[in-house]
Enzyme design. Structure first.
Site, PDB file in Angstrom:
ATOM      1  N   ALA A  63      31.134  59.991 -42.914  1.00 33.93           N
ATOM      2  CA  ALA A  63      31.399  60.576 -41.595  1.00 33.93           C
ATOM      3  C   ALA A  63      30.489  61.789 -41.423  1.00 33.93           C
ATOM      4  O   ALA A  63      30.014  62.354 -42.409  1.00 33.93           O
ATOM      5  CB  ALA A  63      32.864  60.994 -41.524  1.00 33.93           C
ATOM      6  N   GLY A 103      32.698  57.387 -45.633  1.00 33.37           N
ATOM      7  CA  GLY A 103      32.813  56.424 -44.536  1.00 33.37           C
ATOM      8  C   GLY A 103      31.728  55.360 -44.595  1.00 33.37           C
ATOM      9  O   GLY A 103      31.914  54.247 -44.073  1.00 33.37           O
ATOM     10  N   GLU A 106      32.990  52.819 -46.825  1.00 33.37           N
ATOM     11  CA  GLU A 106      34.130  52.198 -46.144  1.00 33.37           C
ATOM     12  C   GLU A 106      33.661  51.192 -45.082  1.00 33.37           C
ATOM     13  O   GLU A 106      34.277  50.150 -44.897  1.00 33.37           O
ATOM     14  CB  GLU A 106      35.030  53.286 -45.529  1.00 33.37           C
ATOM     15  CG  GLU A 106      35.728  54.105 -46.615  1.00 33.37           C
ATOM     16  CD  GLU A 106      36.497  55.284 -46.055  1.00 33.37           C
ATOM     17  OE1 GLU A 106      35.848  56.213 -45.532  1.00 33.37           O
ATOM     18  OE2 GLU A 106      37.735  55.277 -46.128  1.00 33.37           O
ATOM     19  N   GLU A 126      35.000  62.008 -50.769  1.00 35.00           N
ATOM     20  CA  GLU A 126      35.783  62.805 -49.814  1.00 35.00           C
ATOM     21  C   GLU A 126      36.589  63.909 -50.493  1.00 35.00           C
ATOM     22  O   GLU A 126      36.765  64.996 -49.938  1.00 35.00           O
ATOM     23  CB  GLU A 126      36.727  61.899 -49.011  1.00 35.00           C
ATOM     24  CG  GLU A 126      36.068  61.095 -47.912  1.00 35.00           C
ATOM     25  CD  GLU A 126      35.527  59.753 -48.385  1.00 35.00           C
ATOM     26  OE1 GLU A 126      35.358  59.568 -49.612  1.00 35.00           O
ATOM     27  OE2 GLU A 126      35.283  58.886 -47.523  1.00 35.00           O
TER      28      GLU A 126
HETATM   29  C1  3H9 Z   1      34.036  60.889 -44.794  1.00 37.03           C
HETATM   30  O1  3H9 Z   1      33.217  60.016 -44.848  1.00 37.03           O
HETATM   31  C2  3H9 Z   1      35.416  60.710 -44.237  1.00 37.03           C
HETATM   32  C3  3H9 Z   1      35.780  59.280 -44.047  1.00 37.03           C
HETATM   33  O2  3H9 Z   1      36.374  58.758 -45.218  1.00 37.03           O
HETATM   34  C4  3H9 Z   1      36.824  59.114 -42.978  1.00 37.03           C
HETATM   35  C5  3H9 Z   1      36.377  59.282 -41.567  1.00 37.03           C
HETATM   36  C6  3H9 Z   1      37.429  58.936 -40.575  1.00 37.03           C
HETATM   37  N1  3H9 Z   1      27.449  64.660 -42.497  1.00 37.03           N
HETATM   38  O3  3H9 Z   1      22.410  66.770 -49.506  1.00 37.03           O
HETATM   39  P1  3H9 Z   1      21.096  66.709 -48.811  1.00 37.03           P
HETATM   40  C7  3H9 Z   1      23.109  66.704 -44.281  1.00 37.03           C
HETATM   41  S1  3H9 Z   1      33.682  62.470 -45.314  1.00 37.03           S
HETATM   42  C8  3H9 Z   1      26.622  65.533 -41.906  1.00 37.03           C
HETATM   43  O4  3H9 Z   1      20.213  67.891 -48.874  1.00 37.03           O
HETATM   44  P2  3H9 Z   1      20.249  64.637 -50.609  1.00 37.03           P
HETATM   45  C9  3H9 Z   1      23.028  67.893 -45.221  1.00 37.03           C
HETATM   46  O5  3H9 Z   1      23.830  68.954 -44.761  1.00 37.03           O
HETATM   47  C10 3H9 Z   1      31.986  62.382 -45.800  1.00 37.03           C
HETATM   48  N2  3H9 Z   1      25.502  66.000 -42.514  1.00 37.03           N
HETATM   49  O6  3H9 Z   1      20.266  65.409 -49.231  1.00 37.03           O
HETATM   50  C11 3H9 Z   1      21.553  68.207 -45.168  1.00 37.03           C
HETATM   51  O7  3H9 Z   1      21.301  68.922 -43.977  1.00 37.03           O
HETATM   52  P3  3H9 Z   1      20.154  70.048 -43.943  1.00 37.03           P
HETATM   53  C12 3H9 Z   1      31.832  61.767 -47.137  1.00 37.03           C
HETATM   54  C13 3H9 Z   1      25.249  65.552 -43.746  1.00 37.03           C
HETATM   55  O8  3H9 Z   1      19.316  63.524 -50.461  1.00 37.03           O
HETATM   56  C14 3H9 Z   1      20.896  66.838 -45.023  1.00 37.03           C
HETATM   57  O9  3H9 Z   1      21.921  65.963 -44.528  1.00 37.03           O
HETATM   58  N3  3H9 Z   1      30.458  61.843 -47.540  1.00 37.03           N
HETATM   59  C15 3H9 Z   1      26.080  64.651 -44.413  1.00 37.03           C
HETATM   60  O10 3H9 Z   1      20.090  65.596 -51.733  1.00 37.03           O
HETATM   61  C16 3H9 Z   1      20.380  66.291 -46.327  1.00 37.03           C
HETATM   62  O11 3H9 Z   1      21.418  66.353 -47.296  1.00 37.03           O
HETATM   63  C17 3H9 Z   1      29.988  62.827 -48.313  1.00 37.03           C
HETATM   64  O12 3H9 Z   1      30.713  63.675 -48.776  1.00 37.03           O
HETATM   65  C18 3H9 Z   1      27.235  64.191 -43.726  1.00 37.03           C
HETATM   66  N4  3H9 Z   1      28.087  63.304 -44.274  1.00 37.03           N
HETATM   67  O13 3H9 Z   1      21.732  64.046 -50.768  1.00 37.03           O
HETATM   68  C19 3H9 Z   1      28.521  62.790 -48.615  1.00 37.03           C
HETATM   69  N5  3H9 Z   1      25.575  64.400 -45.634  1.00 37.03           N
HETATM   70  O14 3H9 Z   1      18.898  69.329 -44.279  1.00 37.03           O
HETATM   71  C20 3H9 Z   1      27.914  64.156 -48.451  1.00 37.03           C
HETATM   72  C21 3H9 Z   1      24.452  65.128 -45.729  1.00 37.03           C
HETATM   73  O15 3H9 Z   1      20.261  70.596 -42.579  1.00 37.03           O
HETATM   74  N6  3H9 Z   1      26.499  64.119 -48.652  1.00 37.03           N
HETATM   75  N7  3H9 Z   1      24.248  65.827 -44.599  1.00 37.03           N
HETATM   76  O16 3H9 Z   1      20.560  71.042 -45.038  1.00 37.03           O
HETATM   77  C22 3H9 Z   1      25.918  64.079 -49.866  1.00 37.03           C
HETATM   78  O17 3H9 Z   1      26.572  63.966 -50.892  1.00 37.03           O
HETATM   79  C23 3H9 Z   1      24.429  64.185 -49.933  1.00 37.03           C
HETATM   80  O18 3H9 Z   1      24.005  64.791 -48.754  1.00 37.03           O
HETATM   81  C24 3H9 Z   1      23.688  62.831 -50.093  1.00 37.03           C
HETATM   82  C25 3H9 Z   1      22.179  63.067 -49.899  1.00 37.03           C
HETATM   83  C26 3H9 Z   1      23.946  62.309 -51.514  1.00 37.03           C
HETATM   84  C27 3H9 Z   1      24.155  61.824 -49.086  1.00 37.03           C
END
Ligand code: 3H9
Length: 702
Positions: A63, A103, A106, A126
């Site tokens: 998400a 998500g 999911e 999450e």
């Molecule tokens: C969820 O899914 C809830 C659902 O179950 C239910 C819904 C109803 N959203 O980390 P990076 C941005 S909760 C918005 O440097 P990497 C991040 O801030 C979500 N922005 O890259 C950064 O911005 P900036 C569950 C996001 O390659 C840029 O993208 N998911 C999101 O080292 C690059 O990120 C998570 O918890 C997001 N979801 O790593 C995953 N994700 O460049 C969270 C990233 O402006 N994300 N951004 O600083 C991660 O773990 C890592 O970002 C990922 C990439 C491994 C994906």
């Protein structure tokens, strides 16, 4: 709306590609694009199957975290999208090109089949954001892989590589990245030919096997209590899986998931943990480091000193594949230090955390030497000798003479004057502090300390090397104690004061650990060793009558041979080398005697007062650190405190915590403490200003 989904027909298959750089979160435009695309594919009789993939390095990162807590939602909801996917009689295949998290996974679980590139990674992280998988993850995953594995997957929140996901049964096929789309289309058509779909919601076999198995949930609760103490979301995840197993009705389980998700969403821990997620990324952005700021190449490193810190730092380089030369004063000290490094690796091997071959490889990257000349070719040298400015300056002069021109010279000092260290060399621009935390090979934090002489490229390199070593690098200015230790001093002073005024060390530690830190100030003192200050005072010839009141109790303990954990006794008693101390009534008597000697009349403290006294002065020091420009932003302080001092991430760090209490309240209380002479200074001018303007630390711009 943010993000889009490209719709393209490949013969009888529709290929939908999510495009929301850089990691394709499910923002409004993506949800709307998926909704419209799937609807269109259903209506088009020439389409027999659908493949969903992501553009770039991610399938879907989950998400859109930035949307949480925002009012209103544009476009279709994720649940509407998923309803449409599940109703599709045309097979849906998720082509997992890269990260499928939260998500994102999911959505993939809502598809009928999953093909993954060998480079993909899947996870439900999450819990790290104070949430639970709220788009069916808690209901579908147990149906797919069983309750035990599903809970482990969701409680750790760790991503797993595609191959492991295949072993777990989350992914159906594993292919090379280049073959992903073709393989997914082929599978989609094959399934369409066979009129085969697979709706995980209808599968109950594994849930039936889990029914009545109370132990699986008890074990998950033990895990959560041990590893995630104080967190709200883990129990919510377990309850959702219990609902899946006990109800065995998908829609009823989804209702429980939705209720629990909302509880998490509205819990303050969620906001704190999302703050930390963005803060960790923010700290990497240093205003004076531009895209074109040159970064030095570091192909080899040197470390001066192979004690606890030096050895740990050497391990960090070896772990990152960078050859490192470690210098000690003589062969005996060197062999001892190398022996400790080997022992650390061996214990990782014994615990199954490192392959034996990996250990050999890492050891082969570490060269021990006793001659400064052998550091000459290093691109960066980190000094990690005893914390004494004269000694450090001596080491830097020697390094300056021996190490090649252009190489960076860094100090691992935890609080000494980096300006003075830099000025002692002929290359002050190439000198900075790199303050690792002990044990350096484990702790994530690196304080990069900028001296007034440091070149921007020196700082850019230190920050980048920190990241390469797997650390979160935070920039600090030069002042005694930098960010973390300077704030810690204010906290320790209050802890010492409270026990003289009437609290016991055990009450203070209890209040702090209940708040969420892994240990209280007196447990920490025992770990570090009470004798350090005691010896330093002896060496400096401080007379007992000149000793600060706060030092009276620890000095008395040291006089009794109670140095802390290392001697089996300190504030606590440590039976047979155990790390868990038990309280000792003798210490309480000693504290009471010290109080009366110093003229205090002891009084009762409650836990909330302990927390205010411990944290408000620490926050006040944080405000001064901000106003002096030692930290660039409040988030930098939060990240230092969470990663270096065990401040619970679910409280967002001390400055976020202060914002959540309200700066006016903190300011007033500090004014009172100052008037009562409990703290020697007035509240910071910045705190006063923000409190009066009704603002937060988060609003502060240097
Ligand atoms: C969820 O899914 C809830 C659902 O179950 C239910 C819904 C109803 N959203 O980390 P990076 C941005 S909760 C918005 O440097 P990497 C991040 O801030 C979500 N922005 O890259 C950064 O911005 P900036 C569950 C996001 O390659 C840029 O993208 N998911 C999101 O080292 C690059 O990120 C998570 O918890 C997001 N979801 O790593 C995953 N994700 O460049 C969270 C990233 O402006 N994300 N951004 O600083 C991660 O773990 C890592 O970002 C990922 C990439 C491994 C994906």
């Amino acid at each position: 709306m943010k993000g889009t989904v490209h719709y393209e027909t490949r013969g009888e298959v529709v290929l939908m590609t999510i495009d929301n750089p850089p990691v394709n979160p499910l923002s409004s435009g993506v949800r709307q694009g998926l909704y419209e695309g799937i609807e269109k594919a259903q209506q088009d009789d020439s389409v027999r199957a659908i493949v969903v993939t992501g553009k770039g390095r991610a399938f879907i990162a989950g998400a859109d975290i930035s949307e949480f807590g925002q009012a209103g939602q544009e476009g279709a909801s994720l649940h509407q999208v998923m309803k449409m996917m599940e109703a599709s009689p045309k097979p849906l295949v998720a082509a997992l090109n890269g990260t499928a998290f939260g998500g994102g996974l999911e959505v993939a679980l809502c598809c009928d089949f999953r093909v993954a590139s060998s480079k993909a990674q899947v996870g439900l992280p999450e819990v790290k954001l104070g949430l639970l998988p709220g788009a069916g993850g808690t209901q579908r995953l147990p149906r797919l892989i069983g309750a035990e594995k599903a809970m482990n997957f969701m409680l750790t929140g760790q991503g797993v590589p595609a191959a492991k996901a295949k072993d777990l049964g989350i992914v159906d096929e594993l292919v090379e990245p280049d073959a992903l789309i073709e393989a997914s289309i082929t599978l989609a058509l094959k399934k369409a030919d066979a009129s085969e779909t697979r709706k995980i919601r209808n599968e109950n076999t594994l849930l039936e096997a889990d029914r009545g198995n109370a132990e699986v949930f008890a074990e998950a609760r033990r895990f959560a209590a041990q590893r995630m103490r104080g967190q709200f979301a883990p129990e919510m995840i377990i309850r959702c899986v219990e609902a899946a197993v006990n109800l065995q009705d998908f829609d009823a389980g989804m209702k429980v998931e939705a209720e629990r998700f909302l509880e998490c969403l509205h819990n303050p821990q969620r906001a704190a943990m999302i703050h930390v997620f963005f803060a960790e990324r923010e700290v990497a952005r240093v205003p004076f480091i531009k895209k074109d700021t040159p970064v030095h190449e570091v192909h080899s490193a040197g470390v001066v000193g192979c004690g606890t810190m030096g050895g740990g730092i050497a391990m960090c380089f070896a772990n990152a594949g960078i050859p490192v030369t470690v210098l000690e004063t003589d062969d005996e000290a060197l062999q001892r230090g190398l022996g400790v490094i080997r022992g650390n690796y061996q214990s990782q091997v014994d615990r199954g955390r490192l392959a034996a071959g990996q250990m050999d490889k890492r050891m082969s990257l570490i060269t021990g030497v006793t001659d400064y000349g052998r550091l000459a070719d290093s691109d960066m040298v980190i000094e990690a000798v005893y914390e004494n400015l004269d000694l450090k300056i001596k080491v830097f002069k020697q390094l300056d003479e021996t190490v090649k021109a252009g190489a960076l010279l860094m100090s691992n000092t935890s609080g000494l004057d980096v300006d003075a260290i830099a000025a002692s060399t002929s290359r002050p621009g190439l000198v900075a502090g790199m303050h690792f935390f002990s044990p350096a090979n484990v702790m994530r934090l690196l304080e990069v300390v900028r001296s007034k002489h440091s070149d921007n490229s020196t700082i850019a390199t230190a920050m980048a090397i920190g990241r390469k070593l797997g650390k979160v690098s935070v920039l600090a200015g030069n002042c005694p104690g930098f960010i973390g230790n300077r704030m810690l001093a204010a906290y320790m002073q209050q802890a010492s004061g409270m026990i003289l005024e009437g609290a016991t060390p055990y009450q203070v530690d209890g209040a702090i650990t209940s708040f969420g830190l892994p240990m209280g100030p007196f447990q920490m003192s025992d770990l570090v060793g009470l004798d350090l200050g005691w010896r330093a005072r002896k060496l400096a010839g401080v007379k007992p009558e000149d000793r600060p009141p706060a030092a009276l109790v620890p000095d008395r303990l040291c006089d009794m041979g109670r140095y802390g954990q290392k001697s089996g006794r300190g504030f606590y008693i440590y039976p047979q080398g155990s790390r868990a101390g038990t309280p000792d009534p003798e210490v309480v008597s000693l504290v009471e005697e010290a109080s009366s000697e110093l003229g205090f009349s002891r009084r009762e403290f409650d836990d909330s007062e302990v927390l205010e006294r411990a944290f408000y002065p620490l926050i006040n020091e944080g405000a001064k650190i901000l106003e002096e420009g030692i930290a660039i932003r409040a988030v930098d302080i939060d990240i230092v405190y969470i990663n270096g001092y065990g401040f619970p991430a679910y409280r967002g760090g001390p400055m976020f915590y202060a914002d959540s209490i309200g700066l006016d309240k903190i300011y007033e209380r500090l004014q009172q403490l100052s008037a009562d002479k409990v703290i020697s200074e007035k509240p910071a001018a910045l705190l006063e200003q923000l409190a009066k303007e009704g603002k937060r630390f988060a609003d502060f711009q240097a």
